[in-house]
Design an enzyme around this catalytic site. Structure first.
Site, short mmCIF file in Angstrom:
data_model
loop_
_atom_site.label_atom_id
_atom_site.label_comp_id
_atom_site.label_asym_id
_atom_site.label_seq_id
_atom_site.Cartn_x
_atom_site.Cartn_y
_atom_site.Cartn_z
N HIS A 246 0.81 -1.22 0.00
CA HIS A 246 0.00 0.00 0.00
C HIS A 246 0.85 1.27 0.00
CE1 HIS A 246 -2.82 3.09 1.32
NE2 HIS A 246 -3.82 2.27 1.03
N ARG A 247 1.82 1.36 0.89
CA ARG A 247 2.77 2.47 1.03
C ARG A 247 2.20 3.77 1.58
NH1 ARG A 247 6.85 3.13 -3.99
NH2 ARG A 247 4.96 3.77 -5.06
N ASP A 248 0.89 3.84 1.84
CA ASP A 248 0.34 5.07 2.40
C ASP A 248 -0.75 4.77 3.43
OD1 ASP A 248 0.16 7.82 2.79
OD2 ASP A 248 -1.29 8.10 1.16
N LEU A 249 -0.50 3.76 4.26
CA LEU A 249 -1.45 3.45 5.32
C LEU A 249 -1.38 4.52 6.39
CD1 LEU A 249 -0.92 -0.39 5.60
CD2 LEU A 249 -2.99 0.78 4.83
N ASN B 124 -6.83 6.83 5.70
CA ASN B 124 -7.11 5.85 4.66
C ASN B 124 -7.79 4.59 5.21
OD1 ASN B 124 -6.22 7.41 2.56
ND2 ASN B 124 -4.14 6.59 2.59
#
Length: 199
Positions: free
Chosen positions: A28-31, A35
């Protein structure tokens, strides 16, 4: 801050979605809390949905051009040390880190690393230690404090290696809902290992 059991139950639902993504080779890289959307099912139970895979990364070797590696991608407060160094080289352990930060925040009411700029926060993540959860709350079980610390180990070779491993360590601190989430995570991983399609 939320009660320990409630925090674990909710986070393990997010882990289910991330386990599914990881079995598909997606990080994911943007938890971050923004989100994770909490809604209600038809029976009134809370359901966590993971949103915004906009900067996700595929780990498939032939998809290297799909996601960029230049620049800082994601929300610094939730980034793993390796993501701060190179967004391109992250693997599922970066998402384990972010989930650990989110759980820490749910329990402590603050993130483990803070600062007044991205540079200060990044430096803290890369070089400083964080306060244990028990420094913020005396009612957090010792074992849970340890699990969060293991998810936030700076060296990814030592950090909890998967969402399944993280979930297995977390589930005893939740309710029956947490154990049901862990069973679903294990089912997702088992299906991926055997190549069986999902339900």
């Amino acid at each position: 801050p939320l009660p320990s059991e409630e925090s674990v139950d909710l986070l393990l639902q997010a882990c289910e979605a991330i386990a599914e993504a990881h079995t598909l080779g997606i990080v994911h890289r943007d938890l971050k809390p923004g989100n994770l959307f909490v809604t209600r099912s038809s029976d009134g139970a809370r359901v966590v949905k993971v949103l915004d895979f906009g900067i996700s990364k595929t780990t498939a070797a032939d998809d290297a051009a799909v996601t960029g590696g230049a620049g800082l991608l994601g929300s610094v407060l939730y980034m793993s040390p390796e993501q701060l160094v190179s967004a391109r080289s992250v693997d599922p352990r970066a998402d384990v880190w972010a989930l650990g930060v989110i759980l820490y925040e749910m329990l402590a009411g603050t993130t483990p690393f803070a600062g007044d700029s991205s540079a200060v926060i990044s430096a803290a993540i890369l070089t400083r230690t964080f306060s244990k959860l028990s420094d913020h709350r005396k009612d957090v079980p010792d074992g849970l404090d340890e699990v969060v610390s293991d998810a936030l180990t700076k060296d990814r070779e030592v950090r909890l290696s998967s969402v399944e491993a993280f979930g297995a360590r977390l589930a005893p601190f939740g309710t029956d809902a947490a154990r049901a989430s862990l069973a679903r995570i294990r089912g997702i991983v088992a299906r991926a290992r055997t190549g069986r399609p999902g339900d």
